[in-house]
Design an enzyme around this catalytic site. Structure first.
Site: not given
Length: 390
Positions: A57, A60, A122, A233
């Site tokens: 993730s 992202k 997320s 993140k």
């Protein structure tokens, strides 16, 4: 002087700094780790930093980065509504679809809320919906991601989707590249960065049956645990393990860290906090030049003036191990020159290179102290004649 040569001006630093600065020892269970102090450009730690790996993730971050840049330029609006396509919902809902914002088929969701769903929750569903809203299809958005990666110099990165879901190796990146991406987001869209990345939690969607609102906490493992933490993140898949790209600022020093390949949720928390804490405790910033202070002069090619002053765009400091005795350091100014006119005041035209002991060189930008336009007709003729006899 030969045109477009790399010109280096060396001079002794008028400041006492550590003469022999060995990097403070550190070890981490992470298979991959990287840390940079943005205040000085100093790389504080690297372990397999350029090894290609699945980002999970953390991919992202690029989806959010593109959206924030579009918002900054006015090409995208926070209140713009995006539709959750039934096909997208079908693919990205339920336990097998990973992290979710709990969107509903046919739902209209603003860009603002989708970004909160991506950064804070997320949400795999939120990432794909936003990608389709911006570019029409996720495939077209992935092409935008790769264009931006190339522009940022992310030489070990490729994106095949918007959320980092495993795709048989099409999507990959490196720790150094993730740090570049984080730096670009923080520096190009600072206000929007804070708006979205500092959120502690976000509420969206309702539970089945009771219909209660669903509130999810930010997964950032250093938020609330490290002073000044404000991003970025996490990522996790079976393939990638547990990873995190984070940033914090203390006393004017901003650090970006990346860890990846950890074995558990709790280990990610422990290693991330330990790593960032080490970055701030084991290193210190030693001032070099104040914002606007002149560092050197540079020659100008085909300009209305022969030279331009090189000044610090912000307070510049060298990052050195904490608690060392003082000595001297080597400071150099480098630029591709003579610098070709025209250029504007505040434009980065040179670099300050600082070397202390056996630590890697620290590179910081220097900017022009004034506008310099192109030379007039006769000035260009004179410059041409001068180059013939040089």
């Amino acid at each position: 002087m030969k045109r477009n040569a790399l010109i280096i001006l060396a001079f002794g630093a008028a400041i006492s700094l550590p003469a022999s600065a060995a990097a403070p020892p550190f070890d981490t269970a992470a298979k991959v780790a990287f840390m940079i102090d943005l205040s000085s450009g100093a790389v504080l730690y690297q372990k397999n930093a350029d090894v290609r790996m699945p980002p999970a993730s953390m991919a992202k971050m690029m989806t959010s980065h593109i959206a924030l840049n579009l918002l900054e330029k006015g090409d995208l609006k926070q209140n713009q509504m995006c539709t959750v396509r039934p096909e997208t919902w079908q693919k990205w809902h339920g336990p097998a679809a990973g992290s979710t914002m709990f969107l509903s088929p046919g739902e209209q969701v603003s860009v603002d809320n989708l970004l909160k769903g991506i950064v804070t929750l997320s949400g795999n569903d939120a990432s794909v919906v936003l990608a389709e809203c911006i570019a029409g299809t996720e495939e077209a958005f992935a092409a935008l991601m790769n264009e931006e990666a190339k522009r940022l110099g992310m030489t070990n990165s490729n994106f095949g989707n918007s959320n980092g879901w495993p795709d048989e190796g099409v999507t990959y990146t490196s720790a150094r590249d993730l740090a570049k991406l984080a730096e670009a987001t923080i520096e190009s869209t600072p206000d929007l960065y804070k708006r979205y990345y500092e959120l502690q939690n976000f509420t969206w969607g309702k539970t089945l049956g009771s219909g209660q609102a669903i509130t999810q906490a930010n997964r950032n493992p250093i938020l609330g645990r490290i002073q000044g933490a404000d991003g970025l993140k996490t990522g996790h898949t079976e393939e990638a393990g547990y990873g995190f790209t984070g940033s914090a600022v203390q006393n004017g020093r901003r650090i970006i860290m990346v860890v990846a390949g950890l074995s558990s949720f709790n280990q990610r928390i422990e290693e991330s906090v330990k790593f960032m804490d080490w970055g701030f405790r084991a290193w210190k910033a030693q001032p070099l030049f104040k914002a606007g202070e002149k560092v050197a002069d540079a020659q100008v090619q085909l300009g209305g003036e022969d030279t331009v002053g090189l000044v610090a765009p912000r307070d510049l400091a060298v990052t050195v191990p904490a608690g060392l005795v003082s000595g001297k350091i080597k400071v150099k100014v480098a630029y591709d020159g003579p610098i070709k006119a025209p250029f504007k005041k505040g434009q980065a035209v040179a670099q300050l290179i600082v070397q202390s002991g056996d630590t890697p060189p620290q590179v910081m930008p220097l900017v022009a102290d004034r506008d310099v336009g192109e030379a007039g007709f006769f000035g260009r003729i004179w410059a041409g004649l001068a180059s013939l006899f040089a």
